[in-house]
Motif scaffolding. Structure first.
Motif, short mmCIF file in Angstrom:
data_model
loop_
_atom_site.label_atom_id
_atom_site.label_comp_id
_atom_site.label_asym_id
_atom_site.label_seq_id
_atom_site.Cartn_x
_atom_site.Cartn_y
_atom_site.Cartn_z
N SER A 22 0.83 -1.21 0.00
CA SER A 22 0.00 0.00 0.00
C SER A 22 0.86 1.26 0.00
O SER A 22 0.52 2.24 -0.65
CB SER A 22 -0.95 -0.01 1.19
N GLY A 40 -4.74 3.22 0.54
CA GLY A 40 -5.46 3.08 1.80
C GLY A 40 -6.33 1.84 1.84
O GLY A 40 -6.43 1.17 2.87
N ALA A 44 -5.92 -1.22 4.42
CA ALA A 44 -7.06 -1.66 5.23
C ALA A 44 -7.32 -3.15 5.04
O ALA A 44 -7.69 -3.85 5.99
CB ALA A 44 -8.30 -0.85 4.86
N PHE A 47 -5.14 -5.09 7.37
CA PHE A 47 -5.62 -5.04 8.75
C PHE A 47 -6.89 -5.87 8.93
O PHE A 47 -7.08 -6.48 9.99
CB PHE A 47 -5.85 -3.60 9.18
N VAL A 48 -7.75 -5.91 7.92
CA VAL A 48 -8.96 -6.74 8.01
C VAL A 48 -8.58 -8.21 8.05
O VAL A 48 -9.15 -8.99 8.82
CB VAL A 48 -9.92 -6.43 6.83
N PRO A 67 -9.12 3.88 14.77
CA PRO A 67 -9.19 4.16 13.32
C PRO A 67 -9.64 5.58 12.99
O PRO A 67 -9.11 6.20 12.07
CB PRO A 67 -10.21 3.13 12.83
N LEU A 119 -7.95 4.56 5.06
CA LEU A 119 -7.58 3.50 6.00
C LEU A 119 -8.39 3.60 7.28
O LEU A 119 -8.98 2.62 7.74
CB LEU A 119 -6.08 3.58 6.31
N ALA A 122 -12.28 2.99 6.66
CA ALA A 122 -12.56 1.59 6.32
C ALA A 122 -12.47 0.71 7.56
O ALA A 122 -13.34 -0.14 7.79
CB ALA A 122 -11.57 1.10 5.25
N LEU A 123 -11.46 0.93 8.37
CA LEU A 123 -11.33 0.13 9.59
C LEU A 123 -12.36 0.51 10.64
O LEU A 123 -12.84 -0.36 11.38
CB LEU A 123 -9.91 0.25 10.15
#
Length: 132
Positions: A22, A40, A44, A47-48, A67, A119, A122-123
């Protein structure tokens, strides 16, 4: 939440691979297609995946900040990217300003802001669903 051993073991590596990719897309987008938005989203995604494997609490610990705090920092970066043109040169807000003869300008800061906003939001949207 029960996950597989392989998913749990690979979560850290997938997360950091996605973050590195990213950041590459973020910086590449300055001169070519790509940039803050897609960078971003890729970050994300890492992290997901980490949250799916290890839980939302563990992912929040890796993030260190909430976030929406990351999104707020991104908004601040976007605003700061527009100020040099207005304050120093009397040009319209968000007019591109170059740093000397380098290919780096205020759009890099703006793209970083977009990256962090995407980012963070989204989180902030996804992680609460994983905690329930």
């Amino acid at each position: 939440m029960k996950t597989s051993f392989i998913m749990n073991a690979s979560a850290r590596y997938v997360l950091w691979a996605c973050v590195v990719l990213s950041l590459f897309v973020l910086l590449r987008g300055h001169n070519e297609p790509g940039g803050g938005f897609i960078g971003g989203l890729i970050g994300a995604l890492g992290f997901v995946f980490h949250a799916l494997a290890r839980g939302a609490g563990a992912t929040r610990a890796v993030l260190r900040l909430q976030p929406l705090t990351w999104a707020g920092i991104g908004l601040l970066c976007g605003i700061l990217a527009g100020l040099p043109a207005m304050m120093l040169f009397g040009e319209p807000f968000l007019t591109q300003q170059w740093l000397g003869t380098t290919p780096i300008g205020t759009t890099v800061l703006f793209d970083l802001g977009v990256y962090l906003v995407v980012l963070g939001f989204a989180l902030a949207f996804v992680l609460p669903f994983m905690e329930a």
